[in-house]
Design a protein around this motif. Structure first.
Motif, PDB file in Angstrom:
ATOM      1  N   GLU A 170       0.790  -1.226  -0.006  1.00  0.00           N
ATOM      2  CA  GLU A 170      -0.060   0.089  -0.052  1.00  0.00           C
ATOM      3  C   GLU A 170       0.960   1.269   0.017  1.00  0.00           C
ATOM      4  O   GLU A 170       1.827   1.303   0.459  1.00  0.00           O
ATOM      5  CB  GLU A 170      -0.824  -0.029   1.266  1.00  0.00           C
ATOM      6  CG  GLU A 170      -2.012  -0.949   1.029  1.00  0.00           C
ATOM      7  CD  GLU A 170      -3.231  -0.687   2.159  1.00  0.00           C
ATOM      8  OE1 GLU A 170      -3.968   0.047   2.108  1.00  0.00           O
ATOM      9  OE2 GLU A 170      -3.045  -1.468   3.072  1.00  0.00           O
ATOM     10  N   TRP A 208      -1.016  10.810  11.151  1.00  0.00           N
ATOM     11  CA  TRP A 208      -0.886   9.314  10.581  1.00  0.00           C
ATOM     12  C   TRP A 208      -0.158   8.624  11.452  1.00  0.00           C
ATOM     13  O   TRP A 208      -0.163   7.156  11.357  1.00  0.00           O
ATOM     14  CB  TRP A 208      -0.622   9.559   9.226  1.00  0.00           C
ATOM     15  CG  TRP A 208       0.776   9.468   8.882  1.00  0.00           C
ATOM     16  CD1 TRP A 208       1.791  10.513   9.269  1.00  0.00           C
ATOM     17  CD2 TRP A 208       1.801   8.537   8.246  1.00  0.00           C
ATOM     18  NE1 TRP A 208       2.884  10.425   8.886  1.00  0.00           N
ATOM     19  CE2 TRP A 208       3.028   9.117   8.179  1.00  0.00           C
ATOM     20  CE3 TRP A 208       1.485   7.433   7.468  1.00  0.00           C
ATOM     21  CZ2 TRP A 208       4.086   8.718   7.547  1.00  0.00           C
ATOM     22  CZ3 TRP A 208       2.463   6.687   6.828  1.00  0.00           C
ATOM     23  CH2 TRP A 208       3.659   7.495   6.744  1.00  0.00           C
ATOM     24  N   THR A 268      -3.353   1.123   7.624  1.00  0.00           N
ATOM     25  CA  THR A 268      -3.938   1.007   6.520  1.00  0.00           C
ATOM     26  C   THR A 268      -5.199   0.325   6.199  1.00  0.00           C
ATOM     27  O   THR A 268      -5.475  -0.744   7.058  1.00  0.00           O
ATOM     28  CB  THR A 268      -2.920   0.479   5.634  1.00  0.00           C
ATOM     29  OG1 THR A 268      -2.533  -0.855   5.691  1.00  0.00           O
ATOM     30  CG2 THR A 268      -1.649   1.250   5.562  1.00  0.00           C
ATOM     31  N   HIS A 327      -6.032   4.592   2.840  1.00  0.00           N
ATOM     32  CA  HIS A 327      -5.496   3.974   1.640  1.00  0.00           C
ATOM     33  C   HIS A 327      -5.800   4.682   0.443  1.00  0.00           C
ATOM     34  O   HIS A 327      -6.803   5.440   0.588  1.00  0.00           O
ATOM     35  CB  HIS A 327      -6.562   2.967   1.526  1.00  0.00           C
ATOM     36  CG  HIS A 327      -6.228   2.159   0.127  1.00  0.00           C
ATOM     37  ND1 HIS A 327      -5.218   1.092   0.042  1.00  0.00           N
ATOM     38  CD2 HIS A 327      -6.794   2.143  -1.049  1.00  0.00           C
ATOM     39  CE1 HIS A 327      -5.287   0.716  -1.287  1.00  0.00           C
ATOM     40  NE2 HIS A 327      -6.160   1.434  -1.964  1.00  0.00           N
TER      41      HIS A 327
END
Length: 464
Positions: free
Chosen positions: A117, A125, A132, A256
């Motif tokens: 990914e 984050w 993810t 994502h």
């Protein structure tokens, strides 16, 4: 040392399909894979999980059983739980397993390491509770655990698939916060005629969206200014939608915005790589059979360019046919006869990619994050620091290691390399193709001195 006609790194769809085809042609095959069981990421743990969670994960997942079944072949040996840490240009592979190092050598080597990914660096984050979407799916496949009070953020069909699987599992997401815009969709329409060849994929996508609508899952499209909130862990998500600020309370954020080829192994061999502007990623240069600039080494599957699981299986089979011809197990005519229908299926499977890549582009704000956003988590380097180094005269990602160490941590640039390249390209007013990627040096994965020492005395050969 273990010797085989064909050594394959990776037991995903490309690796499994290649192994089965090569074995059917009479070649001895050795598969090396980090996971305890075959399947790769897309079919992860399918033999064990399909009977338990097949109804939740869907038919596209359980289709992997057809590939794992074909590994039960006398010509195929599998070493699972194996970490490959060096590849020699002559197709010798150094690996570790159960605390001991080993070497495998093939007359041909197929790298089928798939995709990863694309990291999505946004404010917040790195907080606990952020993962993810693919990682959340792996959690479901491996243990049946579903992320609770989750918001899915980003773009791409995988978001819809994971969200629908969560609905089927009885734990629907709180919302989808999507970054693609109406303009992206309008631009993608020029690719729609070709995409209709992949109508099965389009219909599947429409079915996933219908599942989300029926479950009442809220979708916010064309979101901007996205930030994860929290101090010690995730408490919410902040974003702008329709010109208005929004805030959602949640416990989990699943990010994502696309997948990219896993190129650590191919870059460690200094193989030529090509920049794919539509997918915003590099992939190794191969011929139509998957052969690289090193004639003994092949690449197949998403590691050679994103195409999906079915395309990966076709590519793996095609590579195996060429390898069998190389080694005298197939004539040119027999190879071409077997390859013809596969090429047609591969072409049809890949026809939808331009539509999908244009309709669901990577999130621009994550390709060039705000200055205070971490881009290299291992060395705690921010996007602002990369920009400062560029202003001081840093021209490329390899020189950047000397300025600030991004890419020198345990992940060896897997998480930051593409972002660093994008940041440098923007600053210098050029393209990522010109900037290039970080060089990769062995070991590809951490290895202990004890594991290397355990390789002493392994000069004797074992032939499959």
């Amino acid at each position: 040392m273990i010797e085989a006609d064909l050594v394959i790194i990776g037991a995903g769809p490309a690796g499994m399909a290649a192994a089965a085809q090569a074995a059917d042609c009479g070649l001895s095959v050795l598969i090396l894979d980090e996971q305890p069981r075959p399947g790769g990421q897309i079919y992860r743990d399918v033999d064990r999980a399909a009977p338990r969670h097949g109804a939740i994960l869907g038919k596209d997942y359980t289709d992997g059983l057809g590939l794992t079944d074909r590994l039960d072949h006398p010509n195929i040996a599998c070493l699972f739980g194996t970490s490959v840490w060096q590849i020699d240009p002559q197709a010798a592979v150094s690996f570790s397993r159960d605390g001991r190092g080993g070497v495998a050598r093939g007359k041909r080597l197929l790298i089928a390491t798939g995709a990863q990914e694309r990291p999505m660096p946004l404010p917040g984050w790195t907080l606990p509770g952020v993962m993810t979407a693919g990682a959340a799916q792996i959690l479901l496949k491996a243990s049946g655990v579903v992320a609770e009070r989750a918001v899915l953020v980003g773009t791409g069909p995988l978001l819809y698939l994971v969200a629908a699987q969560m609905v089927r599992a009885g734990t629907p997401p709180l919302a989808l916060v999507e970054t693609q815009t109406r303009s992206d969709f309008l631009r993608s329409l020029r690719h729609l005629p070709a995409a209709l060849l992949g109508s099965r994929t389009l219909l599947k996508g429409m079915g996933l969206l219908a599942t989300l609508r029926k479950a009442g899952v809220k979708r916010y499209k064309a979101a901007k200014d996205i930030a994860v909130e929290g101090t010690d862990r995730v408490t919410g998500l902040r974003f702008a939608h329709g010109g208005q600020p929004h805030q959602l309370e949640c416990d989990t954020v699943l990010l994502h915005h696309g997948v990219v080829p896993e190129t650590q192994a191919t870059r460690s061999l200094n193989l030529p790589h090509r920049w794919n502007a539509r997918q915003r990623a590099f992939h190794p240069v191969t011929d139509r059979w998957g052969r690289t600039a090193l004639p003994f080494i092949f690449v197949a599957g998403d590691g050679a360019g994103i195409g999906g699981a079915k395309a990966a299986a076709y590519e793996g089979t095609l590579a195996a046919l060429e390898i069998a011809r190389d080694l005298g197990a197939l004539s040119d005519g027999d190879r071409d006869l077997a390859a013809h229908p596969l090429r047609l299926r591969l072409w049809m499977e890949r026809a939808i990619r331009p539509f999908l890549d244009t309709a669901f582009p990577s999130f621009a704000a994550a390709l060039a994050p705000a200055d205070d956003t971490l881009v290299c988590r291992c060395e705690e380097v921010t996007a602002g620091a990369v920009r400062r180094y560029a202003a001081l005269g840093c021209l490329g990602p390899n020189q950047l290691k000397a300025f600030g160490r991004p890419g020198m941590g345990p992940c060896q640039g897997r998480m930051c390399a593409l972002t660093v390249t994008e940041l440098l390209a923007v600053h210098h007013g050029t393209s990522p193709k010109t900037i290039g990627l970080q060089r990769v040096r062995p070991p590809l994965k951490p290895v202990t001195l004890g594991e290397i020492a355990a390789m002493e005395g392994q000069g004797e050969q074992s032939t499959l």
